[in-house]
Design a protein around this motif. Structure first.
Motif, PDB file in Angstrom:
ATOM      1  N   VAL A 123      68.571 -30.460  -3.839  1.00 50.16           N
ATOM      2  CA  VAL A 123      68.822 -29.397  -2.870  1.00 50.16           C
ATOM      3  C   VAL A 123      68.285 -29.875  -1.529  1.00 50.16           C
ATOM      4  CG1 VAL A 123      66.640 -28.242  -3.437  1.00 50.16           C
ATOM      5  CG2 VAL A 123      68.479 -26.932  -2.350  1.00 50.16           C
ATOM      6  N   SER A 124      68.906 -29.409  -0.462  1.00 49.00           N
ATOM      7  CA  SER A 124      68.469 -29.757   0.887  1.00 49.00           C
ATOM      8  C   SER A 124      67.978 -28.503   1.609  1.00 49.00           C
ATOM      9  CB  SER A 124      69.631 -30.375   1.675  1.00 49.00           C
ATOM     10  OG  SER A 124      69.352 -30.413   3.069  1.00 49.00           O
ATOM     11  N   LEU A 125      67.030 -28.679   2.505  1.00 48.71           N
ATOM     12  CA  LEU A 125      66.547 -27.557   3.305  1.00 48.71           C
ATOM     13  C   LEU A 125      67.663 -26.966   4.156  1.00 48.71           C
ATOM     14  CD1 LEU A 125      63.087 -28.910   4.545  1.00 48.71           C
ATOM     15  CD2 LEU A 125      63.587 -27.577   2.491  1.00 48.71           C
ATOM     16  N   LYS A 126      68.701 -27.767   4.432  1.00 51.91           N
ATOM     17  CA  LYS A 126      69.822 -27.317   5.256  1.00 51.91           C
ATOM     18  C   LYS A 126      70.935 -26.671   4.452  1.00 51.91           C
ATOM     19  CE  LYS A 126      68.963 -30.799   8.835  1.00 51.91           C
ATOM     20  NZ  LYS A 126      69.528 -31.943   9.595  1.00 51.91           N
ATOM     21  N   PHE A 150      59.668 -25.431  -6.248  1.00 53.53           N
ATOM     22  CA  PHE A 150      60.989 -25.634  -5.643  1.00 53.53           C
ATOM     23  C   PHE A 150      61.059 -26.961  -4.886  1.00 53.53           C
ATOM     24  CE2 PHE A 150      63.878 -25.280  -2.023  1.00 53.53           C
ATOM     25  CZ  PHE A 150      65.065 -24.953  -2.676  1.00 53.53           C
ATOM     26  N   LEU A 151      60.006 -27.309  -4.178  1.00 58.56           N
ATOM     27  CA  LEU A 151      60.028 -28.520  -3.355  1.00 58.56           C
ATOM     28  C   LEU A 151      60.133 -29.796  -4.193  1.00 58.56           C
ATOM     29  CD1 LEU A 151      57.502 -27.605  -0.520  1.00 58.56           C
ATOM     30  CD2 LEU A 151      60.007 -27.667  -0.396  1.00 58.56           C
ATOM     31  N   THR A 152      59.807 -29.725  -5.472  1.00 57.70           N
ATOM     32  CA  THR A 152      60.055 -30.889  -6.333  1.00 57.70           C
ATOM     33  C   THR A 152      61.555 -31.160  -6.421  1.00 57.70           C
ATOM     34  OG1 THR A 152      60.135 -29.612  -8.423  1.00 57.70           O
ATOM     35  CG2 THR A 152      57.972 -30.419  -7.705  1.00 57.70           C
ATOM     36  N   LEU A 153      62.375 -30.112  -6.325  1.00 55.97           N
ATOM     37  CA  LEU A 153      63.828 -30.285  -6.344  1.00 55.97           C
ATOM     38  C   LEU A 153      64.329 -30.895  -5.040  1.00 55.97           C
ATOM     39  CD1 LEU A 153      64.859 -26.865  -7.954  1.00 55.97           C
ATOM     40  CD2 LEU A 153      64.735 -29.105  -9.071  1.00 55.97           C
ATOM     41  N   VAL A 154      63.650 -30.566  -3.940  1.00 57.44           N
ATOM     42  CA  VAL A 154      63.978 -31.195  -2.658  1.00 57.44           C
ATOM     43  C   VAL A 154      63.661 -32.684  -2.722  1.00 57.44           C
ATOM     44  CG1 VAL A 154      63.507 -31.221  -0.171  1.00 57.44           C
ATOM     45  CG2 VAL A 154      63.561 -29.041  -1.413  1.00 57.44           C
ATOM     46  N   ASP A 155      62.501 -33.016  -3.283  1.00 58.14           N
ATOM     47  CA  ASP A 155      62.122 -34.419  -3.472  1.00 58.14           C
ATOM     48  C   ASP A 155      63.163 -35.176  -4.298  1.00 58.14           C
ATOM     49  OD1 ASP A 155      59.857 -35.045  -2.027  1.00 58.14           O
ATOM     50  OD2 ASP A 155      58.456 -34.465  -3.602  1.00 58.14           O
ATOM     51  N   GLU A 156      63.696 -34.487  -5.296  1.00 59.20           N
ATOM     52  CA  GLU A 156      64.661 -35.114  -6.203  1.00 59.20           C
ATOM     53  C   GLU A 156      66.087 -35.099  -5.647  1.00 59.20           C
ATOM     54  OE1 GLU A 156      64.108 -32.843  -9.751  1.00 59.20           O
ATOM     55  OE2 GLU A 156      62.050 -33.553 -10.052  1.00 59.20           O
ATOM     56  N   LEU A 207      54.625 -34.396  -6.099  1.00 54.85           N
ATOM     57  CA  LEU A 207      55.223 -33.946  -4.853  1.00 54.85           C
ATOM     58  C   LEU A 207      54.932 -34.994  -3.783  1.00 54.85           C
ATOM     59  CD1 LEU A 207      56.763 -31.302  -4.195  1.00 54.85           C
ATOM     60  CD2 LEU A 207      54.630 -30.356  -3.336  1.00 54.85           C
ATOM     61  N   SER A 208      55.963 -35.404  -3.065  1.00 57.61           N
ATOM     62  CA  SER A 208      55.788 -36.467  -2.080  1.00 57.61           C
ATOM     63  C   SER A 208      54.902 -36.018  -0.918  1.00 57.61           C
ATOM     64  CB  SER A 208      57.143 -36.917  -1.527  1.00 57.61           C
ATOM     65  OG  SER A 208      57.694 -35.921  -0.681  1.00 57.61           O
ATOM     66  N   SER A 209      54.254 -36.989  -0.283  1.00 59.94           N
ATOM     67  CA  SER A 209      53.386 -36.688   0.858  1.00 59.94           C
ATOM     68  C   SER A 209      54.179 -36.066   1.997  1.00 59.94           C
ATOM     69  CB  SER A 209      52.697 -37.968   1.341  1.00 59.94           C
ATOM     70  OG  SER A 209      51.885 -38.501   0.321  1.00 59.94           O
ATOM     71  N   GLN A 210      55.415 -36.516   2.193  1.00 59.98           N
ATOM     72  CA  GLN A 210      56.237 -36.000   3.282  1.00 59.98           C
ATOM     73  C   GLN A 210      56.568 -34.525   3.095  1.00 59.98           C
ATOM     74  OE1 GLN A 210      57.306 -37.458   6.313  1.00 59.98           O
ATOM     75  NE2 GLN A 210      57.701 -35.265   6.607  1.00 59.98           N
ATOM     76  N   ILE A 211      57.011 -34.163   1.897  1.00 61.01           N
ATOM     77  CA  ILE A 211      57.397 -32.771   1.679  1.00 61.01           C
ATOM     78  C   ILE A 211      56.175 -31.874   1.655  1.00 61.01           C
ATOM     79  CG2 ILE A 211      57.392 -32.643  -0.855  1.00 61.01           C
ATOM     80  CD1 ILE A 211      60.145 -31.285   1.482  1.00 61.01           C
ATOM     81  N   LEU A 212      55.044 -32.392   1.164  1.00 60.46           N
ATOM     82  CA  LEU A 212      53.800 -31.629   1.174  1.00 60.46           C
ATOM     83  C   LEU A 212      53.338 -31.390   2.610  1.00 60.46           C
ATOM     84  CD1 LEU A 212      51.653 -30.312  -0.602  1.00 60.46           C
ATOM     85  CD2 LEU A 212      50.469 -32.515  -0.699  1.00 60.46           C
ATOM     86  N   ASN A 213      53.508 -32.392   3.449  1.00 60.89           N
ATOM     87  CA  ASN A 213      53.167 -32.245   4.859  1.00 60.89           C
ATOM     88  C   ASN A 213      54.053 -31.200   5.533  1.00 60.89           C
ATOM     89  OD1 ASN A 213      51.854 -33.209   7.432  1.00 60.89           O
ATOM     90  ND2 ASN A 213      53.966 -33.753   7.906  1.00 60.89           N
TER      91      ASN A 213
END
Length: 400
Positions: free
Chosen positions: A79-82, A70-76, A291-297
């Protein structure tokens, strides 16, 4: 080969005490295998040994994989966490919630369910239970999940419609509760991508990480890790094989209409540790950034903050919750591991660990019900870190 005498002794002990019939273990450092171990019996009737290519039911270890996909979609920026859940499923716009002052009463929900609430299990969704209206109605929904109606199994569309009719246990963002949040994330994946959840995970995780033995059904019956039920008979431990164990599974050997994003994965130790290695840096075996370092963090740090006190997990008080994983924020209580270590476990005892500081990944696959998770993760984790620190070939970073 590295010396893991405490690990071997502990696995032998839990098998000899008949908590499990056997185990498959893999430990990597810097994405290279430093220890592999198969011990015990897979099928007691046939006296067949545990093997590295056995396919296990991962159950809740699915959750971490669903989150990563799912977080790959946030990276792209798709979709937003908000984003509110209602953006993708409008039926969740005006939810009901239990009145915290009177759990027998249902009132209008003040807060919308956000994507961030789903990722952190703070949405108000639950699992099985009978303590209140939410748990009872969720239990009823889940009891019908694996039953055909009009010759069809439930899919995510019909599941979400029924789930939206169940009141939340609490206002989103105000508490933590283990439940269906990450199955809902799988449904959101389908809505955003217009693909099945299974196809999306294959595209984003299985194929780039070469996890060719992983899927949401048992693709090779001959390599099935047999499931055993543990019980005490006359105060003596007993293990009884359960044929075709299908809890939370619609069809064991066929692609399901609705593979559970929180519980549906079938995988091997060899495959799953590839996924754990990926969580060290978000890169596949070729060095491609998935997956970006930021979203992985963000995924692997404390996301509960003030409501961390409500995080109920069965190991110790040093942990909080990130996105789909436990996260160690202190290292004071037994068993000592490492600050920032993260992972999760599964219904049948399997457990996974990622230690970013020392670049260690570990996957231990087990297959009995109940999974004795607290015993495994306390005593086994202690044995693991004893060996890691005692082994001269492994560079473990000590505290200054």
């Amino acid at each position: 080969m590295n010396n893991f005498e405490n690990v071997i002794k502990k696995i032998q002990e839990i098998v000899e005490k008949k908590y499990f019939t056997g185990a498959v273990l893999k430990i990597n450092q810097n994405k290279k295998n430093i220890f592999s171990y198969c011990f015990g019996i897979n099928d007691l009737e046939k006296n067949s040994l545990m093997k590295e290519d056995l396919i296990f039911r991962a159950y809740s270890m699915t959750k971490t994989l669903t989150v990563a996909a799912f977080l790959t979609l946030v990276d792209e920026k798709k979709v937003s966490l908000k984003d509110p859940l209602s953006k993708f499923y409008p039926e969740f716009k005006n939810m009901k919630v239990l009145d915290k002052n009177n759990l027998d009463e249902v009132i209008e929900c003040k807060n919308e369910i956000l994507i961030s609430h789903l990722l952190t299990m703070t949405s108000g969704f639950t699992y099985f239970g009978n303590k209140n209206k939410t748990q009872k109605e969720t239990t009823n929904l889940l009891s019908n999940f694996a039953k055909k109606q009009n010759d069809k199994f439930m899919n995510y569309e019909s599941f979400m419609k029924k789930l939206s009719e169940i009141p939340l246990e609490f206002e989103p963002g105000t508490n933590w509760k283990y439940g269906l949040s990450l199955d809902v994330i799988a449904a959101v994946i389908e809505k955003i991508t217009k693909k099945s959840f299974r196809d999306f995970v294959k595209l984003k995780i299985f194929e780039p990480l070469k996890m060719f033995d992983s899927d949401f059904f048992l693709k090779d019956k001959s390599r099935e890790a047999k499931v055993y039920e543990w019980s005490l008979i006359n105060d003596e431990p007993n293990l009884k094989k359960i044929e075709n164990f299908n809890f939370f599974i619609q069809e064991l050997d066929k692609v399901p209409s609705m593979p559970m994003g929180g519980a549906g994965l079938f995988t091997t130790a060899k495959d799953y540790i590839k996924f754990l290695d990926f969580l060290l840096d978000g890169k596949d075996s070729k060095g491609n950034k998935l997956l970006s370092s930021q979203i992985l963090n963000d995924m692997t740090k404390d996301q509960l903050k003030k409501i961390r006190k409500n995080f109920i997990w069965n190991l110790n008080q040093d942990y909080s919750y990130g996105f789909g994983v436990r996260v160690r924020v202190e290292n004071k209580n037994y068993p000592l591991t490492e600050i920032d270590e993260f992972g999760w476990d599964g219904l049948l005892g399997s457990t996974a660990l990622v230690d970013p500081k020392n670049r260690i990944t570990m996957c231990l696959m087990l297959s009995s019900k109940p999974g004795h998770n607290k015993l495994v993760e306390s005593e086994f984790f202690e044995a693991l870190y004893k060996d890691l620190k005692n082994n001269k070939k492994i560079n473990i970073v000590e505290k200054l």
